[in-house]
Write a protein that holds these residues in place. Structure first.
Motif, mmCIF file in Angstrom:
data_model
loop_
_atom_site.group_PDB
_atom_site.id
_atom_site.type_symbol
_atom_site.label_atom_id
_atom_site.label_comp_id
_atom_site.label_asym_id
_atom_site.label_seq_id
_atom_site.Cartn_x
_atom_site.Cartn_y
_atom_site.Cartn_z
ATOM 1 N N GLY A 56 0.817 -1.215 0.000
ATOM 2 C CA GLY A 56 0.000 0.000 0.000
ATOM 3 C C GLY A 56 0.848 1.260 0.000
ATOM 4 N N ASP A 57 1.962 1.239 0.723
ATOM 5 C CA ASP A 57 2.857 2.404 0.734
ATOM 6 C C ASP A 57 3.410 2.674 -0.661
ATOM 7 N N ILE A 58 3.812 1.614 -1.335
ATOM 8 C CA ILE A 58 4.356 1.755 -2.689
ATOM 9 C C ILE A 58 3.279 2.280 -3.638
ATOM 10 N N VAL A 59 2.103 1.676 -3.564
ATOM 11 C CA VAL A 59 1.013 2.062 -4.466
ATOM 12 C C VAL A 59 0.528 3.477 -4.157
ATOM 13 N N ARG A 60 0.489 3.846 -2.884
ATOM 14 C CA ARG A 60 0.065 5.202 -2.526
ATOM 15 C C ARG A 60 1.000 6.236 -3.154
ATOM 16 N N GLU A 61 2.303 5.976 -3.077
ATOM 17 C CA GLU A 61 3.258 6.900 -3.691
ATOM 18 C C GLU A 61 3.045 6.986 -5.201
ATOM 19 N N TYR A 85 3.074 -19.095 2.749
ATOM 20 C CA TYR A 85 2.881 -18.729 1.348
ATOM 21 C C TYR A 85 4.208 -18.236 0.785
ATOM 22 N N ILE A 86 4.223 -17.996 -0.502
ATOM 23 C CA ILE A 86 5.411 -17.474 -1.171
ATOM 24 C C ILE A 86 5.277 -15.951 -1.198
ATOM 25 N N PRO A 87 6.065 -15.246 -0.395
ATOM 26 C CA PRO A 87 5.886 -13.802 -0.264
ATOM 27 C C PRO A 87 5.984 -13.031 -1.577
ATOM 28 N N VAL A 88 6.882 -13.417 -2.445
ATOM 29 C CA VAL A 88 7.054 -12.685 -3.707
ATOM 30 C C VAL A 88 5.770 -12.719 -4.527
ATOM 31 N N HIS A 89 5.121 -13.864 -4.569
ATOM 32 C CA HIS A 89 3.874 -13.977 -5.330
ATOM 33 C C HIS A 89 2.773 -13.142 -4.690
ATOM 34 N N LEU A 90 2.688 -13.201 -3.378
ATOM 35 C CA LEU A 90 1.656 -12.441 -2.680
ATOM 36 C C LEU A 90 1.891 -10.936 -2.813
ATOM 37 N N LEU A 93 0.679 -9.915 -6.262
ATOM 38 C CA LEU A 93 -0.785 -9.897 -6.319
ATOM 39 C C LEU A 93 -1.361 -8.696 -5.575
ATOM 40 N N MET A 94 -0.851 -8.446 -4.374
ATOM 41 C CA MET A 94 -1.364 -7.328 -3.578
ATOM 42 C C MET A 94 -1.093 -5.994 -4.255
ATOM 43 N N THR A 95 0.090 -5.842 -4.808
ATOM 44 C CA THR A 95 0.424 -4.586 -5.472
ATOM 45 C C THR A 95 -0.505 -4.340 -6.657
ATOM 46 N N GLU A 96 -0.735 -5.355 -7.469
ATOM 47 C CA GLU A 96 -1.626 -5.190 -8.623
ATOM 48 C C GLU A 96 -3.060 -4.916 -8.179
ATOM 49 N N LEU A 97 -3.514 -5.638 -7.179
ATOM 50 C CA LEU A 97 -4.872 -5.439 -6.678
ATOM 51 C C LEU A 97 -5.044 -4.027 -6.114
ATOM 52 N N LEU A 98 -4.065 -3.584 -5.334
ATOM 53 C CA LEU A 98 -4.151 -2.248 -4.749
ATOM 54 C C LEU A 98 -4.029 -1.154 -5.806
ATOM 55 N N LYS A 99 -3.206 -1.371 -6.823
ATOM 56 C CA LYS A 99 -3.119 -0.382 -7.903
ATOM 57 C C LYS A 99 -4.483 -0.200 -8.561
ATOM 58 N N ASN A 100 -5.160 -1.302 -8.824
ATOM 59 C CA ASN A 100 -6.494 -1.219 -9.428
ATOM 60 C C ASN A 100 -7.480 -0.525 -8.488
#
Length: 119
Positions: A56-61, A85-90, A93-100
Motif C-alpha cells: 500500500g505504501d508503494i502504491v500510494r506513492e 505462502y510465497i511472499p514474492v507472489h503475494l 498480487l497485492m500490489t496489482e490489486l491495490l493499484k487497481n
C-alpha cells in the motif's frame, strides 16, 4: 487458431513458466541460508497485514505521483494472522490489486466530485 485457443495456449505457457521458475527457485533457496520462517522460497509465517501495508505504501506513492492524491488504506480483520505462502507472489498480487483499487477510487471520487477519497 481461434482467439480462445490462443488464450488457452498462452495461459498454459505462463502457468508452466511460473511452475518451472518456482521449482528452480525453491531448489536453489533450499541450498542457501535463509531467514527465520523461510523454507526455501516459502515463508511459513507470512503476515498479510504487514505485506499489504508495505504494498500500500508503494502504491500510494505511485498514485500520488500519477493522480496527485491517494485514498487511505484501511485493513479490516485480524492483523496478527499468519500463514504459509510465497511472499514474492503475494506481494505481486497485492500490489496489482491495490493499484487497481486506488485508481478506481481516485477516478470515481473525481467523477463524483468527492474529496477526500473514501478509504
Amino acid at each position: 487458431m481461434s482467439q480462445r485457443d490462443i488464450g488457452a495456449f498462452l495461459d498454459d505457457m505462463i502457468r508452466a513458466r511460473i511452475g518451472i521458475r518456482l521449482i528452480a527457485e525453491q531448489h536453489l533457496a533450499l541450498h542457501q541460508e535463509t531467514a527465520e520462517h523461510m523454507v526455501g522460497v516459502v515463508n511459513s509465517a507470512v503476515e498479510p497485514a504487514v505485506l499489504i501495508r508495505d504494498s500500500g505504501d508503494i502504491v500510494r506513492e505511485m498514485c500520488e505521483v500519477h493522480y496527485g492524491s491517494a485514498p487511505e488504506l484501511l485493513i479490516d480483520g485480524d492483523q496478527r494472522m499468519t500463514f504459509a505462502y510465497i511472499p514474492v507472489h503475494l506481494e505481486y498480487l497485492m500490489t496489482e490489486l491495490l493499484k487497481n483499487a486506488y485508481r478506481a477510487t481516485v477516478e470515481q471520487s473525481a467523477r463524483a466530485n468527492r474529496f477526500p477519497h473514501p478509504p
